[in-house]
Design an enzyme around this catalytic site. Structure first.
Site, PDB file in Angstrom:
ATOM      1  N   GLY A 225       0.825  -1.212   0.000  1.00  0.00           N
ATOM      2  CA  GLY A 225       0.000   0.000   0.000  1.00  0.00           C
ATOM      3  C   GLY A 225       0.853   1.254   0.000  1.00  0.00           C
TER       4      GLY A 225
ATOM      5  N   SER B 119       1.377   3.383  -2.425  1.00  0.00           N
ATOM      6  CA  SER B 119       1.075   4.392  -3.450  1.00  0.00           C
ATOM      7  C   SER B 119       0.394   5.639  -2.912  1.00  0.00           C
ATOM      8  CB  SER B 119       0.191   3.768  -4.538  1.00  0.00           C
ATOM      9  OG  SER B 119      -1.008   3.278  -3.966  1.00  0.00           O
TER      10      SER B 119
ATOM     11  N   VAL C 287      -2.841  -7.692  -2.004  1.00  0.00           N
ATOM     12  CA  VAL C 287      -2.178  -8.385  -0.886  1.00  0.00           C
ATOM     13  C   VAL C 287      -2.990  -9.543  -0.317  1.00  0.00           C
ATOM     14  CG1 VAL C 287      -0.734  -6.442  -0.126  1.00  0.00           C
ATOM     15  CG2 VAL C 287      -3.063  -6.698   0.793  1.00  0.00           C
TER      16      VAL C 287
ATOM     17  N   ASN D 286       1.370  -2.530   5.392  1.00  0.00           N
ATOM     18  CA  ASN D 286       0.627  -1.277   5.555  1.00  0.00           C
ATOM     19  C   ASN D 286      -0.679  -1.216   4.776  1.00  0.00           C
ATOM     20  OD1 ASN D 286       0.434   1.859   5.880  1.00  0.00           O
ATOM     21  ND2 ASN D 286       0.480   1.487   3.663  1.00  0.00           N
TER      22      ASN D 286
ATOM     23  N   TYR E 266     -12.899  -4.201  10.974  1.00  0.00           N
ATOM     24  CA  TYR E 266     -11.587  -3.534  10.973  1.00  0.00           C
ATOM     25  C   TYR E 266     -10.893  -3.708  12.329  1.00  0.00           C
ATOM     26  CZ  TYR E 266      -8.393   0.501  10.170  1.00  0.00           C
ATOM     27  OH  TYR E 266      -7.310   1.337  10.015  1.00  0.00           O
TER      28      TYR E 266
ATOM     29  N   ILE F  10      -5.158   9.792  11.085  1.00  0.00           N
ATOM     30  CA  ILE F  10      -4.072  10.325  10.261  1.00  0.00           C
ATOM     31  C   ILE F  10      -4.674  10.881   8.966  1.00  0.00           C
ATOM     32  CG2 ILE F  10      -1.859   9.803   9.128  1.00  0.00           C
ATOM     33  CD1 ILE F  10      -1.787   9.344  12.197  1.00  0.00           C
TER      34      ILE F  10
HETATM   35  P1  NDP Z   1      -5.110   5.047   2.057  1.00  0.00           P
HETATM   36  O1  NDP Z   1      -6.512   4.687   1.743  1.00  0.00           O
HETATM   37  O2  NDP Z   1      -4.666   6.454   1.939  1.00  0.00           O
HETATM   38  O3  NDP Z   1      -4.102   4.131   1.181  1.00  0.00           O
HETATM   39  C1  NDP Z   1      -4.304   2.755   1.145  1.00  0.00           C
HETATM   40  C2  NDP Z   1      -3.175   2.111   0.375  1.00  0.00           C
HETATM   41  O4  NDP Z   1      -3.351   0.685   0.436  1.00  0.00           O
HETATM   42  C3  NDP Z   1      -3.163   2.470  -1.102  1.00  0.00           C
HETATM   43  O5  NDP Z   1      -1.826   2.532  -1.523  1.00  0.00           O
HETATM   44  C4  NDP Z   1      -3.879   1.293  -1.759  1.00  0.00           C
HETATM   45  O6  NDP Z   1      -3.482   1.073  -3.101  1.00  0.00           O
HETATM   46  C5  NDP Z   1      -3.395   0.163  -0.885  1.00  0.00           C
HETATM   47  N1  NDP Z   1      -4.266  -1.011  -0.918  1.00  0.00           N
HETATM   48  C6  NDP Z   1      -5.543  -1.121  -0.519  1.00  0.00           C
HETATM   49  N2  NDP Z   1      -5.994  -2.366  -0.691  1.00  0.00           N
HETATM   50  C7  NDP Z   1      -4.965  -3.077  -1.212  1.00  0.00           C
HETATM   51  C8  NDP Z   1      -4.794  -4.419  -1.607  1.00  0.00           C
HETATM   52  N3  NDP Z   1      -5.804  -5.314  -1.511  1.00  0.00           N
HETATM   53  N4  NDP Z   1      -3.610  -4.804  -2.103  1.00  0.00           N
HETATM   54  C9  NDP Z   1      -2.588  -3.927  -2.215  1.00  0.00           C
HETATM   55  N5  NDP Z   1      -2.680  -2.639  -1.855  1.00  0.00           N
HETATM   56  C10 NDP Z   1      -3.868  -2.217  -1.353  1.00  0.00           C
HETATM   57  O7  NDP Z   1      -4.889   4.493   3.535  1.00  0.00           O
HETATM   58  P2  NDP Z   1      -3.918   5.020   4.711  1.00  0.00           P
HETATM   59  O8  NDP Z   1      -2.630   5.449   4.177  1.00  0.00           O
HETATM   60  O9  NDP Z   1      -4.712   5.916   5.571  1.00  0.00           O
HETATM   61  O10 NDP Z   1      -3.761   3.649   5.527  1.00  0.00           O
HETATM   62  C11 NDP Z   1      -2.567   2.887   5.540  1.00  0.00           C
HETATM   63  C12 NDP Z   1      -2.654   1.897   6.697  1.00  0.00           C
HETATM   64  O11 NDP Z   1      -2.771   2.625   7.905  1.00  0.00           O
HETATM   65  C13 NDP Z   1      -3.874   0.978   6.611  1.00  0.00           C
HETATM   66  O12 NDP Z   1      -3.533  -0.316   7.049  1.00  0.00           O
HETATM   67  C14 NDP Z   1      -4.835   1.616   7.598  1.00  0.00           C
HETATM   68  O13 NDP Z   1      -5.747   0.680   8.121  1.00  0.00           O
HETATM   69  C15 NDP Z   1      -3.874   2.134   8.646  1.00  0.00           C
HETATM   70  N6  NDP Z   1      -4.419   3.204   9.479  1.00  0.00           N
HETATM   71  C16 NDP Z   1      -4.819   4.399   8.938  1.00  0.00           C
HETATM   72  C17 NDP Z   1      -5.340   5.391   9.747  1.00  0.00           C
HETATM   73  C18 NDP Z   1      -5.783   6.720   9.230  1.00  0.00           C
HETATM   74  O14 NDP Z   1      -6.373   7.496  10.009  1.00  0.00           O
HETATM   75  N7  NDP Z   1      -5.550   7.083   7.989  1.00  0.00           N
HETATM   76  C19 NDP Z   1      -5.465   5.170  11.202  1.00  0.00           C
HETATM   77  C20 NDP Z   1      -4.990   3.896  11.655  1.00  0.00           C
HETATM   78  C21 NDP Z   1      -4.485   2.955  10.819  1.00  0.00           C
HETATM   79  P3  NDP Z   1      -4.490   1.416  -4.336  1.00  0.00           P
HETATM   80  O15 NDP Z   1      -4.814   2.864  -4.239  1.00  0.00           O
HETATM   81  O16 NDP Z   1      -3.712   1.043  -5.538  1.00  0.00           O
HETATM   82  O17 NDP Z   1      -5.709   0.553  -4.086  1.00  0.00           O
END
Ligand code: NDP
Length: 245
Positions: A14, A16, A66, A91, A156, A189
């Site tokens: 993740g 990107s 993933v 991630n 979740y 975040i």
């Molecule tokens: P975003 O939605 O901004 O980004 C998610 C990323 O995960 C993207 O790069 C997306 O790629 C990728 N992704 C999603 N599904 C898949 C998959 N099946 N296979 C491969 N890649 C995948 O999320 P965040 O940056 O906010 O979150 C990152 C991590 O942090 C997550 O695990 C989230 O649960 C955790 N988190 C986030 C919080 C927040 O407040 N933002 C709080 C607590 C935890 P693509 O765009 O190509 O689908």
């Protein structure tokens, strides 16, 4: 693209967008090459690749879901023949929120698969070569929801809590071989993931009274990847502005 093959490599899932993109940039600045995984957003991934290269890191884009074992194997197995990554940042994540009483089975399965099944599939693939090399680091990005439970997020919260248990167990299995495995647990975040949440209301529960930045999570991951963190394993490091202590 730089061609310094002696640098250690870190797989960031993740990578990107959001937190994963910030982690990729930060680790590149610390001297790692990045295997940057994403699922669908090629344009966004290419932008992060440019940033990683500006920070001096080599970057390879790896598109796979993933939660899909066949896709993971097809992309990663040939690469693992050539190189063992030093680090794996678990991630990638999604949300499918809703009250449990009304939750479609697909939403339970999707969230558990993307967070937890993927941890099993990817760790199983990476841990064998790490054990042989007697070094390696894994950092899993969990969530406050996995520590406290969050209403509307039973799927979740279960996935993120499961991740913490899995990390602790795997940390015990691998510590003797100089492998450190930890969790970073963010609160709110600023990323696309929380874009549609009522933040004004939610931030009242955060002692810091603000959301965190992806770079602040990346800083914690970077620390856990550093040499100084070599005696830290099986721990959960909160990055949450005091939301959960
Ligand atoms: P975003 O939605 O901004 O980004 C998610 C990323 O995960 C993207 O790069 C997306 O790629 C990728 N992704 C999603 N599904 C898949 C998959 N099946 N296979 C491969 N890649 C995948 O999320 P965040 O940056 O906010 O979150 C990152 C991590 O942090 C997550 O695990 C989230 O649960 C955790 N988190 C986030 C919080 C927040 O407040 N933002 C709080 C607590 C935890 P693509 O765009 O190509 O689908």
């Amino acid at each position: 693209m730089t061609n310094n093959n002696s640098k250690p490599t870190v797989l960031v899932t993740g990578g990107s967008r959001g937190i994963g993109a910030a982690i990729s940039r930060r680790l590149a600045r610390s001297g790692y090459d990045i295997w940057l995984n994403y699922r669908s957003g090629t344009e966004a991934a290419e932008k992060v690749l440019e940033d990683v290269e500006k920070e001096g890191g080599n970057c390879r884009l790896l598109q796979f879901d993933v939660s899909q074992e066949a896709e993971i194997k097809e992309v990663l197995e040939p690469l693992l023949e050539e190189k063992t990554p030093y680090g794996f940042i678990h991630n990638a994540g999604i949300t499918r929120d809703g009250l449990l009483a009304l939750m479609p089975t697909e939403n339970w399965d999707a969230v558990l698969n993307v967070h937890l099944r993927s941890f099993f599939l990817l760790s199983r693939l990476l841990i064998k070569p790490m054990l042989s090399e007697r070094k390696g680091r894994i950092v899993a990005v969990s969530s406050v929801a996995g520590e406290t439970g969050q209403s509307g997020q039973v799927n979740y919260s279960a996935a993120k809590a499961g991740m913490i248990g899995a990390v602790k167990a795997l940390a015990r299995e691998t510590a003797r071989r100089n492998i450190q495995i930890n969790v970073v647990s963010p609160g709110f975040i600023e990323t696309d993931m929380i874009r549609d949440l009522p933040m004004k209301e939610l931030l009242k529960s955060v002692p810091a009274r603000r959301a965190g930045r992806p770079e602040e999570v990346a800083g914690a991951v970077n620390f856990l990847m550093s040499e100084e963190a070599g005696y830290i394993t099986g721990q959960v490091l909160g990055v949450n502005g005091g939301l959960y202590m």
